[in-house]
Scaffold this motif. Sequence first.
Motif, PDB file in Angstrom:
ATOM      1  N   ARG A 169       0.817  -1.213   0.000  1.00  0.00           N
ATOM      2  CA  ARG A 169       0.000   0.000   0.000  1.00  0.00           C
ATOM      3  C   ARG A 169       0.851   1.263   0.000  1.00  0.00           C
ATOM      4  O   ARG A 169       0.385   2.319  -0.391  1.00  0.00           O
ATOM      5  CB  ARG A 169      -0.899   0.048   1.230  1.00  0.00           C
ATOM      6  N   SER A 170       2.084   1.182   0.424  1.00  0.00           N
ATOM      7  CA  SER A 170       2.952   2.354   0.609  1.00  0.00           C
ATOM      8  C   SER A 170       3.594   2.788  -0.702  1.00  0.00           C
ATOM      9  O   SER A 170       4.750   2.469  -0.981  1.00  0.00           O
ATOM     10  CB  SER A 170       4.039   2.039   1.636  1.00  0.00           C
ATOM     11  N   GLU A 171       2.855   3.547  -1.493  1.00  0.00           N
ATOM     12  CA  GLU A 171       3.337   3.939  -2.822  1.00  0.00           C
ATOM     13  C   GLU A 171       4.641   4.731  -2.754  1.00  0.00           C
ATOM     14  O   GLU A 171       5.567   4.464  -3.523  1.00  0.00           O
ATOM     15  CB  GLU A 171       2.271   4.752  -3.555  1.00  0.00           C
ATOM     16  N   ASP A 172       4.729   5.702  -1.862  1.00  0.00           N
ATOM     17  CA  ASP A 172       5.952   6.509  -1.769  1.00  0.00           C
ATOM     18  C   ASP A 172       7.153   5.646  -1.406  1.00  0.00           C
ATOM     19  O   ASP A 172       8.229   5.779  -1.990  1.00  0.00           O
ATOM     20  CB  ASP A 172       5.788   7.633  -0.743  1.00  0.00           C
ATOM     21  N   TYR A 173       6.978   4.766  -0.437  1.00  0.00           N
ATOM     22  CA  TYR A 173       8.070   3.890  -0.013  1.00  0.00           C
ATOM     23  C   TYR A 173       8.490   2.963  -1.158  1.00  0.00           C
ATOM     24  O   TYR A 173       9.687   2.809  -1.432  1.00  0.00           O
ATOM     25  CB  TYR A 173       7.656   3.074   1.213  1.00  0.00           C
ATOM     26  N   LEU A 174       7.513   2.352  -1.821  1.00  0.00           N
ATOM     27  CA  LEU A 174       7.823   1.448  -2.933  1.00  0.00           C
ATOM     28  C   LEU A 174       8.573   2.160  -4.045  1.00  0.00           C
ATOM     29  O   LEU A 174       9.548   1.634  -4.583  1.00  0.00           O
ATOM     30  CB  LEU A 174       6.538   0.857  -3.517  1.00  0.00           C
ATOM     31  N   THR A 175       8.113   3.341  -4.396  1.00  0.00           N
ATOM     32  CA  THR A 175       8.749   4.101  -5.475  1.00  0.00           C
ATOM     33  C   THR A 175      10.194   4.426  -5.127  1.00  0.00           C
ATOM     34  O   THR A 175      11.099   4.258  -5.946  1.00  0.00           O
ATOM     35  CB  THR A 175       7.956   5.386  -5.765  1.00  0.00           C
ATOM     36  N   GLN A 176      10.413   4.877  -3.904  1.00  0.00           N
ATOM     37  CA  GLN A 176      11.770   5.196  -3.450  1.00  0.00           C
ATOM     38  C   GLN A 176      12.656   3.948  -3.475  1.00  0.00           C
ATOM     39  O   GLN A 176      13.798   3.996  -3.933  1.00  0.00           O
ATOM     40  CB  GLN A 176      11.711   5.788  -2.052  1.00  0.00           C
ATOM     41  N   LEU A 177      12.132   2.833  -3.012  1.00  0.00           N
ATOM     42  CA  LEU A 177      12.899   1.589  -2.999  1.00  0.00           C
ATOM     43  C   LEU A 177      13.218   1.127  -4.419  1.00  0.00           C
ATOM     44  O   LEU A 177      14.354   0.741  -4.716  1.00  0.00           O
ATOM     45  CB  LEU A 177      12.136   0.511  -2.234  1.00  0.00           C
ATOM     46  N   ALA A 178      12.236   1.194  -5.296  1.00  0.00           N
ATOM     47  CA  ALA A 178      12.445   0.772  -6.690  1.00  0.00           C
ATOM     48  C   ALA A 178      13.504   1.636  -7.379  1.00  0.00           C
ATOM     49  O   ALA A 178      14.232   1.149  -8.241  1.00  0.00           O
ATOM     50  CB  ALA A 178      11.135   0.815  -7.460  1.00  0.00           C
ATOM     51  N   GLN A 179      13.593   2.890  -6.997  1.00  0.00           N
ATOM     52  CA  GLN A 179      14.605   3.777  -7.580  1.00  0.00           C
ATOM     53  C   GLN A 179      16.006   3.472  -7.054  1.00  0.00           C
ATOM     54  O   GLN A 179      16.993   3.759  -7.726  1.00  0.00           O
ATOM     55  CB  GLN A 179      14.247   5.238  -7.312  1.00  0.00           C
ATOM     56  N   SER A 180      16.083   2.865  -5.881  1.00  0.00           N
ATOM     57  CA  SER A 180      17.391   2.618  -5.281  1.00  0.00           C
ATOM     58  C   SER A 180      17.898   1.183  -5.456  1.00  0.00           C
ATOM     59  O   SER A 180      19.076   0.924  -5.220  1.00  0.00           O
ATOM     60  CB  SER A 180      17.373   2.982  -3.794  1.00  0.00           C
TER      61      SER A 180
END
Length: 71
Positions: free
Chosen positions: A34-45
């Motif tokens: 559910r944590s879109e911001d967290y997922l996006t940040q993780l996927a970028q790193s």
Amino acid sequence: MNKVCVVMGVGPGNGEAFGRRFSDEGFQVAMLSRSEDYLTQLAQSVTGTHAFPCDLMEPEQITAVLAAKAA
């Protein structure tokens, strides 16, 4: 053949660790949470990981994400 892994319920604990581990082993990793911001940040790193926000308590959302990505 591409190796693919789906990690559901990704957060800053085991889910993130699983995503990193499978990525390190050469998998393309679909991360659902559910944590879109967290997922996006993780996927970028983390190379080879991809963010798919969805509520895992809603089966139709899981089905929709998996069906859309399989097509």
